[in-house]
Design an enzyme around this catalytic site. Structure first.
Site, PDB file in Angstrom:
ATOM      1  N   ASP A   6       1.044  -1.107   0.003  1.00 57.42           N
ATOM      2  CA  ASP A   6       0.249   0.055  -0.122  1.00 57.42           C
ATOM      3  C   ASP A   6       0.833   1.351  -0.082  1.00 57.42           C
ATOM      4  O   ASP A   6       1.503   1.524   0.967  1.00 57.42           O
ATOM      5  CB  ASP A   6      -0.921   0.110   1.208  1.00 57.42           C
ATOM      6  CG  ASP A   6      -1.806   1.279   1.258  1.00 57.42           C
ATOM      7  OD1 ASP A   6      -2.206   1.904   0.287  1.00 57.42           O
ATOM      8  OD2 ASP A   6      -2.107   1.502   2.713  1.00 57.42           O
ATOM      9  N   GLY A   8       1.296   5.122  -0.136  1.00 59.85           N
ATOM     10  CA  GLY A   8       0.619   6.423   0.445  1.00 59.85           C
ATOM     11  C   GLY A   8       1.385   7.369  -0.046  1.00 59.85           C
ATOM     12  O   GLY A   8       2.365   7.162  -0.410  1.00 59.85           O
ATOM     13  N   ASP A 111      -6.809   3.385  -2.458  1.00 56.93           N
ATOM     14  CA  ASP A 111      -6.926   3.067  -1.119  1.00 56.93           C
ATOM     15  C   ASP A 111      -8.290   3.383  -0.532  1.00 56.93           C
ATOM     16  O   ASP A 111      -8.717   2.370   0.137  1.00 56.93           O
ATOM     17  CB  ASP A 111      -5.836   4.080  -0.382  1.00 56.93           C
ATOM     18  CG  ASP A 111      -6.271   5.502  -0.343  1.00 56.93           C
ATOM     19  OD1 ASP A 111      -6.823   5.727  -1.621  1.00 56.93           O
ATOM     20  OD2 ASP A 111      -5.921   6.391   0.185  1.00 56.93           O
TER      21      ASP A 111
END
EC number: 2.7.1.33
Length: 262
Positions: A6, A8, A111
């Site tokens: 993930d 970010g 996300d």
């Protein structure tokens, strides 16, 4: 074993996920689009060895990113070192398997879509998912699992950075729950800043969620994720559940569903 990534705006989180969705290990590194696939490989190889694993134990990779420039090097990591073609959340052949009911569904951040998938899989009814990141997002997922829209607000650290960088004399302070009896009248500059940032943020969250619930017109559970959720939970009863690994669990679910459709 699945490696879920993930990426970010602030950090990239790597997680090893077993077939039962148990997260065996998770690691975090600062997001830097200049970091090469080779650099990622050295880092992940060392961390895998600490878990008694090797790169050969990773048999699949799925990536979610809101930083397009970071994607290429993560793909290189998967292809060159893990010898797999990674699945990319939001890119064919991966499908969301939920109704993204907004005018421009292609603009929804990966996300937020992944959070919606994980939240609906775990909880019934209408949901409001609050994700504390660089930005704080509030998303409405209805009782059918459809993504209906949401809110984007500056993250609390971003708000504090703006306050400090645009004033001449205000000091940098750490984000924490104010001590004492809950007074909102600060006696020192630092206290006043902390009250303004912390309690101001709590008031913003409670106000926005109240308005969202009124607009939804049905009961809606509030699911929080992100590192600061626990900090705020001490001072508000807003959250029905805190799920730190919501995004990673969503990636695991997305991977499982992609296998069934390919």
């Amino acid at each position: 074993m699945l490696l879920a990534i993930d990426a970010g705006n602030t950090n990239v989180v790597f997680a090893l996920v077993d077939t039962d969705r148990t997260i065996r290990a998770r690691w975090r590194i600062a997001t830097d689009p200049r970091r090469t696939g080779d650099e990622y490989a050295v880092w992940t190889n060392q961390l895998l060895s600490l878990e008694g694993l090797t790169m050969a134990d990773v048999t699949a990779v799925i990536i979610s990113t809101v930083v397009p420039r970071a994607l290429h090097n993560l793909e290189v990591l998967a292809q060159k070192y893990f010898k797999v073609t990674p699945l990319i959340a939001g890119r064919p052949p991966v499908q969301w398997h939920i109704n993204v009911d907004v005018p421009m569904p292609e603009t929804l951040g990966a996300d937020r879509a992944v959070n919606a998938i994980a939240a609906h899989a775990a909880y019934d009814g209408d949901l409001i998912v609050i994700d504390f990141g660089t930005a704080t997002t509030f998303d409405h997922i209805d009782y059918n699992g459809a993504y209906k829209g949401g809110i984007i607000a500056p993250g609390i650290n971003l708000s504090l950075d703006a306050l400090v960088s645009n004033t001449a004399k205000l000091p940098r302070i750490a984000i924490e729950a104010p001590s004492g009896n809950g007074s909102v009248i600060g006696r020192t500059t630092e206290d006043q800043m902390l009250i303004g940032v912390f309690w101001g943020y709590v008031a913003m969250m409670e106000g926005l969620v109240g308005r969202m619930r009124k607009e939804i017109g049905r009961p809606a559970k509030v699911i929080a994720t992100g590192g600061l959720a626990v900090l705020f939970d001490e001072k508000t009863d807003l959250f029905d559940a805190i799920v730190p690994d919501l995004t990673l669990t969503g990636l695991a679910i997305l991977y499982e569903r992609s296998l069934k459709t390919t």
